[in-house]
Design a protein around this motif. Structure first.
Motif, PDB file in Angstrom:
ATOM      1  N   THR A 250       0.831  -1.204   0.000  1.00  0.00           N
ATOM      2  CA  THR A 250       0.000   0.000   0.000  1.00  0.00           C
ATOM      3  C   THR A 250       0.868   1.258   0.000  1.00  0.00           C
ATOM      4  O   THR A 250       2.091   1.182   0.054  1.00  0.00           O
ATOM      5  CB  THR A 250      -0.898   0.027   1.257  1.00  0.00           C
ATOM      6  OG1 THR A 250      -0.085   0.341   2.405  1.00  0.00           O
ATOM      7  CG2 THR A 250      -1.584  -1.307   1.478  1.00  0.00           C
TER       8      THR A 250
ATOM      9  N   ARG B   3     -13.973  -1.911   1.155  1.00  0.00           N
ATOM     10  CA  ARG B   3     -14.657  -0.844   0.411  1.00  0.00           C
ATOM     11  C   ARG B   3     -15.717  -0.124   1.251  1.00  0.00           C
ATOM     12  O   ARG B   3     -15.989   1.048   1.045  1.00  0.00           O
ATOM     13  CB  ARG B   3     -15.303  -1.404  -0.861  1.00  0.00           C
ATOM     14  CG  ARG B   3     -14.332  -2.050  -1.848  1.00  0.00           C
ATOM     15  CD  ARG B   3     -13.326  -1.035  -2.380  1.00  0.00           C
ATOM     16  NE  ARG B   3     -12.281  -1.618  -3.185  1.00  0.00           N
ATOM     17  CZ  ARG B   3     -12.285  -1.661  -4.514  1.00  0.00           C
ATOM     18  NH1 ARG B   3     -13.276  -1.147  -5.187  1.00  0.00           N
ATOM     19  NH2 ARG B   3     -11.275  -2.195  -5.167  1.00  0.00           N
TER      20      ARG B   3
ATOM     21  N   GLU C 165     -16.210   3.033   6.728  1.00  0.00           N
ATOM     22  CA  GLU C 165     -16.621   4.423   6.920  1.00  0.00           C
ATOM     23  C   GLU C 165     -16.217   4.871   8.315  1.00  0.00           C
ATOM     24  O   GLU C 165     -16.514   4.196   9.297  1.00  0.00           O
ATOM     25  CB  GLU C 165     -18.144   4.580   6.739  1.00  0.00           C
ATOM     26  CG  GLU C 165     -18.663   4.276   5.334  1.00  0.00           C
ATOM     27  CD  GLU C 165     -18.097   5.223   4.277  1.00  0.00           C
ATOM     28  OE1 GLU C 165     -17.722   6.357   4.642  1.00  0.00           O
ATOM     29  OE2 GLU C 165     -18.014   4.819   3.109  1.00  0.00           O
TER      30      GLU C 165
ATOM     31  N   SER D 193     -15.850  12.068  10.895  1.00  0.00           N
ATOM     32  CA  SER D 193     -14.851  13.092  11.225  1.00  0.00           C
ATOM     33  C   SER D 193     -14.553  13.110  12.720  1.00  0.00           C
ATOM     34  O   SER D 193     -13.399  13.254  13.138  1.00  0.00           O
ATOM     35  CB  SER D 193     -15.349  14.472  10.790  1.00  0.00           C
ATOM     36  OG  SER D 193     -15.564  14.501   9.409  1.00  0.00           O
TER      37      SER D 193
ATOM     38  N   SER E  32      -6.820  10.065   8.008  1.00  0.00           N
ATOM     39  CA  SER E  32      -7.806  10.087   6.909  1.00  0.00           C
ATOM     40  C   SER E  32      -7.228   9.429   5.662  1.00  0.00           C
ATOM     41  O   SER E  32      -7.917   8.668   4.965  1.00  0.00           O
ATOM     42  CB  SER E  32      -8.214  11.531   6.582  1.00  0.00           C
ATOM     43  OG  SER E  32      -8.882  12.111   7.662  1.00  0.00           O
ATOM     44  N   ASP E  33      -5.938   9.711   5.376  1.00  0.00           N
ATOM     45  CA  ASP E  33      -5.284   9.089   4.212  1.00  0.00           C
ATOM     46  C   ASP E  33      -5.161   7.574   4.397  1.00  0.00           C
ATOM     47  O   ASP E  33      -5.317   6.804   3.439  1.00  0.00           O
ATOM     48  CB  ASP E  33      -3.890   9.696   4.002  1.00  0.00           C
ATOM     49  CG  ASP E  33      -3.947  11.068   3.331  1.00  0.00           C
ATOM     50  OD1 ASP E  33      -5.028  11.430   2.843  1.00  0.00           O
ATOM     51  OD2 ASP E  33      -2.912  11.756   3.305  1.00  0.00           O
TER      52      ASP E  33
ATOM     53  N   VAL F 268      -7.190   5.656   6.130  1.00  0.00           N
ATOM     54  CA  VAL F 268      -8.540   5.090   5.939  1.00  0.00           C
ATOM     55  C   VAL F 268      -8.827   4.925   4.444  1.00  0.00           C
ATOM     56  O   VAL F 268      -9.315   3.879   3.997  1.00  0.00           O
ATOM     57  CB  VAL F 268      -9.607   5.986   6.605  1.00  0.00           C
ATOM     58  CG1 VAL F 268     -11.018   5.529   6.203  1.00  0.00           C
ATOM     59  CG2 VAL F 268      -9.455   5.964   8.122  1.00  0.00           C
ATOM     60  N   LYS F 269      -8.515   5.969   3.641  1.00  0.00           N
ATOM     61  CA  LYS F 269      -8.726   5.888   2.183  1.00  0.00           C
ATOM     62  C   LYS F 269      -7.931   4.739   1.584  1.00  0.00           C
ATOM     63  O   LYS F 269      -8.404   4.018   0.705  1.00  0.00           O
ATOM     64  CB  LYS F 269      -8.272   7.197   1.516  1.00  0.00           C
ATOM     65  CG  LYS F 269      -9.218   8.362   1.713  1.00  0.00           C
ATOM     66  CD  LYS F 269      -8.653   9.580   0.999  1.00  0.00           C
ATOM     67  CE  LYS F 269      -9.399  10.834   1.434  1.00  0.00           C
ATOM     68  NZ  LYS F 269      -8.739  12.058   0.965  1.00  0.00           N
ATOM     69  N   GLU F 270      -6.709   4.560   2.083  1.00  0.00           N
ATOM     70  CA  GLU F 270      -5.840   3.515   1.557  1.00  0.00           C
ATOM     71  C   GLU F 270      -6.353   2.132   1.918  1.00  0.00           C
ATOM     72  O   GLU F 270      -6.301   1.202   1.100  1.00  0.00           O
ATOM     73  CB  GLU F 270      -4.415   3.718   2.088  1.00  0.00           C
ATOM     74  CG  GLU F 270      -3.361   2.841   1.435  1.00  0.00           C
ATOM     75  CD  GLU F 270      -3.162   3.130  -0.049  1.00  0.00           C
ATOM     76  OE1 GLU F 270      -2.582   2.271  -0.727  1.00  0.00           O
ATOM     77  OE2 GLU F 270      -3.602   4.200  -0.530  1.00  0.00           O
TER      78      GLU F 270
ATOM     79  N   LYS G 269      -9.410   1.319   2.337  1.00  0.00           N
ATOM     80  CA  LYS G 269     -10.625   1.063   1.548  1.00  0.00           C
ATOM     81  C   LYS G 269     -10.258   0.533   0.159  1.00  0.00           C
ATOM     82  O   LYS G 269     -10.919  -0.341  -0.380  1.00  0.00           O
ATOM     83  CB  LYS G 269     -11.448   2.352   1.407  1.00  0.00           C
ATOM     84  CG  LYS G 269     -12.141   2.768   2.699  1.00  0.00           C
ATOM     85  CD  LYS G 269     -12.778   4.136   2.585  1.00  0.00           C
ATOM     86  CE  LYS G 269     -14.074   4.088   1.823  1.00  0.00           C
ATOM     87  NZ  LYS G 269     -14.808   5.375   1.923  1.00  0.00           N
ATOM     88  N   LYS G 270      -9.193   1.103  -0.404  1.00  0.00           N
ATOM     89  CA  LYS G 270      -8.766   0.684  -1.741  1.00  0.00           C
ATOM     90  C   LYS G 270      -7.246   0.755  -1.813  1.00  0.00           C
ATOM     91  O   LYS G 270      -6.669   1.736  -2.284  1.00  0.00           O
ATOM     92  CB  LYS G 270      -9.397   1.584  -2.807  1.00  0.00           C
ATOM     93  CG  LYS G 270      -9.332   0.987  -4.204  1.00  0.00           C
ATOM     94  CD  LYS G 270     -10.121   1.831  -5.173  1.00  0.00           C
ATOM     95  CE  LYS G 270     -10.069   1.201  -6.564  1.00  0.00           C
ATOM     96  NZ  LYS G 270     -10.730   2.034  -7.571  1.00  0.00           N
TER      97      LYS G 270
ATOM     98  N   ARG H  11      -4.439   2.333  -4.713  1.00  0.00           N
ATOM     99  CA  ARG H  11      -5.325   2.851  -5.764  1.00  0.00           C
ATOM    100  C   ARG H  11      -4.500   3.580  -6.821  1.00  0.00           C
ATOM    101  O   ARG H  11      -3.639   4.387  -6.512  1.00  0.00           O
ATOM    102  CB  ARG H  11      -6.338   3.825  -5.153  1.00  0.00           C
ATOM    103  CG  ARG H  11      -7.342   4.397  -6.139  1.00  0.00           C
ATOM    104  CD  ARG H  11      -8.177   5.478  -5.484  1.00  0.00           C
ATOM    105  NE  ARG H  11      -7.373   6.619  -5.100  1.00  0.00           N
ATOM    106  CZ  ARG H  11      -7.054   7.618  -5.923  1.00  0.00           C
ATOM    107  NH1 ARG H  11      -7.457   7.590  -7.182  1.00  0.00           N
ATOM    108  NH2 ARG H  11      -6.327   8.633  -5.493  1.00  0.00           N
TER     109      ARG H  11
END
Length: 720
Positions: free
Chosen positions: A562, A592, A595, A598, A616-617, A619-621, A623-624, A627
């Motif tokens: 990742t 995916r 969630e 904030s 936050s970054d 969490v995004k990573e 999820k996918k 990417r």
């Protein structure tokens, strides 16, 4: 430093705290991609474009401070530094302003004014300049005649000419005067061009500039670049035209005091000489340089944006591709590569003039399609591309009748010849000739544009205008920065990436990139990111900068695949444990439906000891994982049929791919071999300053044919 920080903050419209923090990171040796991705908390989430602009301004302003110090030291050494002059130099905002102030004190070649001073004419000049003379100047000048060897002043006319030279130079050296005239000429002057040698413009490339004039302030960058090239090729003469009489009258108003019958005519002639001989030629050079630099910066910006879009075109995965490098005399070189980019087979066919073995060539290609399971043809857009395309379309139709599906894409082959003759290509394909290497490049640049195009000098890719006229270092630095940003935003597979790709990874230079490949070849695939530290000369500092951008797929540590940086592994694993996320989840494509609110980000960030933006970054990573940002870019148009120029009719609506964006429009590939032009005025119903506001390279757009000029092979399109 405080002044530099404030200047940059005001220019970029960001906080001084952000500037200070970023400067600190740059001075520590952190790279722009690393700062942009992993130091968002420190910089307040400044993106790579702002960070690069900040870095460039920082370098410029620091160089400016160094120049100021050198200038002050030089003037002080001469014993001429006053508090007022020091304050003026300290407050100067540009190199040009500093040089204007330094001009009177800068060591010069022996000038007419210097010679006049050596002859003892300075007192005469001072007396005349005071304009309190009560006798004819000839009478005054008689007292300065001299017959000393080497310092002769034989006549009254010689004495007055020397006095004029002294005053003319002093007027020309006044920083305030030069700045005011430069500004006035820029705002009210024009650039005029004329034909110099028609024989050197065989194709009449510059016919629009044979008798041309445009206000300096309104002349767009692409026209500045065009007339400069015409001048360099000795086709055009170019000059700046200024309102001379008006400027001289302003000088007279400033320097002529009252009406002294004895000095007025002398002062008028001296001021006219100062302007025509000393001020205007320098101002003309400065304005030409200034307009050139502005045009050059604009062109480099467009080039950079175009290159970014080209490199970030989405890869076409999972297909066996036939690379087709078209040519006439030497035949069309074919190269088959599997979905991983491995070369399976190469050959040459001769479907075009002069041999025109169409039937034989079609039979060879059809056999190859069936034998290797080829699903896509990548056709270069160079010589014989049009003729090759006709053959390919016939092959597709014949195979379709046999139940085999095949498509083709026309790819820009700019830079392919540079690559195929390079040392790198020789090392990669030692047993191939340049044609075979070029066809392999055609196939691979469709499969993965980024991995293939990094092998080519960015300036040779040809997505811009007048790139060969640019300051090559400036262009190279800008384009290298774009490549670096693209490579790091996508990330690289540490076990498959070429040295060409690795050298653009944050913290990795050319030498380290080769070391990584050599270590991999000798010791096998990397099992974890930590193994990178075993590479010779790759120390902790380089590891910190590169680790987050290097992917290890199927290794010991799931997070190594990742973009999560190893420095955040502990916090990430603690977060995963709280959310019940396993290494298997990451390996299988992420969670995916993850969630996190904030409020939860805030509380968890504090608990885990990391920043909210970093969490936050993460969490995004999760999820996918890994990417690929290129997935969001428009996909290439896969074709199975071809249009001819003669097939185009006014009003016909077509889909096309943006091939190049320039200052005055965009060239669109609509499938007729000749790209059509959408002029900037035909791009939008609203006013736009630049085509990049509407389109980017690789965009798929709908256009309507406005006109077709068969003789000149020009297609005018509209997007309205």
């Amino acid at each position: 430093m405080a002044d530099i920080v404030k200047i940059i903050a005001d220019e970029l419209k960001i906080k001084t705290s952000q500037v200070e923090a970023t400067i600190g990171l740059i001075d520590e040796g952190k790279t722009i991609p690393f700062i942009a991705r992993y130091r968002k908390e420190v910089t307040g989430s400044l993106n790579d474009e702002v960070l690069r602009n900040l870095g460039e301004r920082l370098t410029y302003l620091r160089n400016l401070e160094e120049r100021k110090d050198a200038v002050l030291a030089s003037i002080e050494e001469q014993g001429k530094l006053t508090a007022e002059l020091k304050a003026a130099i300290d407050s100067a905002m540009t190199q040009a302003a500093v040089e204007d102030l330094y001009r009177p004190y800068k060591p010069k070649k022996r000038t007419r004014a210097m010679i006049a001073k050596e002859k003892g004419l300075e007192p005469l000049a001072r007396e005349i300049f005071a304009q309190k003379v009560t006798v004819p100047l000839a009478n005054l000048a008689e007292g300065y005649l001299s017959d000393k060897e080497g310092l002769e002043v034989k006549t009254v006319e010689d004495a007055l000419a020397g006095a004029s030279d002294i005053l003319a130079e002093e007027v020309a050296d006044e920083a305030e005067i030069r700045q005011a005239i430069r500004k006035f000429v820029f705002e009210h002057g024009s650039i005029a061009t004329a034909l110099k040698d028609a024989e050197k413009d065989v194709r009449q490339v510059y016919e629009n500039y044979y008798e041309f004039s445009e206000p300096v302030a309104k002349m767009p960058g692409h026209r500045v670049l065009a007339v400069n090239r015409g001048e360099a090729e000795k086709v055009l003469s170019v000059k700046v035209v200024a309102p001379e009489e008006q400027i001289i009258k302003v000088l007279e108003k400033k320097f002529i005091k009252g009406q002294n019958a004895y000095t007025e005519s002398f002062m008028q002639e001296m001021l006219a000489d100062s302007y025509k001989r000393l001020i205007f030629p320098a101002v003309e050079r400065e304005i030409r340089n200034m307009t050139w630099e502005t045009a050059e910066d604009g062109a480099i910006h467009v080039f950079s944006q175009n290159l970014r879009q080209l490199l970030m075109q989405p890869p076409i995965e999972g297909q066996t591709v036939l690379g087709w490098d078209p040519a006439f005399r030497t035949g069309c070189k074919l190269c088959i590569v599997d979905p991983t980019g491995k070369v399976l087979y190469t050959t040459v066919i001769f479907p075009t003039e002069p041999q025109k073995k169409i039937a034989e060539s079609k039979a060879i290609v059809k056999d190859l399609v069936k034998k290797y399971g080829i699903t896509l043809i990548s056709l270069g857009n160079g010589t014989a591309s049009r003729e090759s395309e006709q053959v390919i379309v016939e092959i597709i139709k014949e195979l379709s009748g046999e139940g085999t599906s095949l498509k083709y894409v026309i790819v820009n082959e700019a830079g392919a010849s540079v690559y195929s003759a390079s040392k790198l290509a020789t090392e990669e394909f030692p047993n191939f000739d340049v044609g075979q290497r070029s066809s392999a490049s055609m196939a691979r640049r469709l499969q993965d544009p980024l991995s293939e195009l990094v092998k080519i000098d960015p300036a040779a890719i040809g997505v811009g205008q007048y790139q060969h006229d640019m300051n090559q270092k400036k262009l190279s630095d800008s384009l290298s920065g774009v490549v670096e940003d693209c490579v790091n935003s996508v990330g690289v597979d540490a076990n498959t990436a070429s040295a060409s790709l690795l050298m653009y990874v944050s913290g990795i230079n050319k030498t380290l990139a080769k070391s990584i490949v050599e270590y991999r070849e000798e010791n096998g695939a990397f099992k974890s990111r930590k193994d990178l530290l075993k590479v010779p000369k790759l120390g902790p500092k380089a590891y910190e900068l590169c680790a987050g951008f290097m992917r290890i797929k199927g290794g010991k540590e799931a997070l190594d695949a990742t973009s999560v940086h190893p420095e955040s592994y502990d916090a990430t694993k603690a977060f995963m444990e709280k959310k019940g996320i396993t290494a298997a989840d990451i390996a299988s494509g992420g969670v995916r439906n993850l969630e996190v609110s904030s409020a939860e980000i805030r509380s968890l960030a504090a608990e885990l000891g990391i920043g909210e933006i970093t969490l936050s970054d993460i969490v995004k990573e999760l999820k996918k994982p890994a990417r690929d940002p290129r997935e969001e870019m428009p996909k290439p148009i896969l074709k199975s049929d071809v249009l001819d120029l003669k097939d185009l009719k006014e009003g016909m609506v077509l889909k096309g791919t943006v091939r190049n964006v320039i200052d005055f429009g965009a060239f669109i590939d609509i499938g007729v071999h000749q790209d059509g032009l959408v002029h900037i005025s035909q791009m939008s119903d609203k006013y736009i300053k630049h085509p990049l506001e509407v389109v980017s390279i690789g965009d798929v757009v709908e256009v309507k044919v406005l006109s077709v000029d068969m003789a000149k092979k020009r297609i005018a399109l509209t997007m309205k």
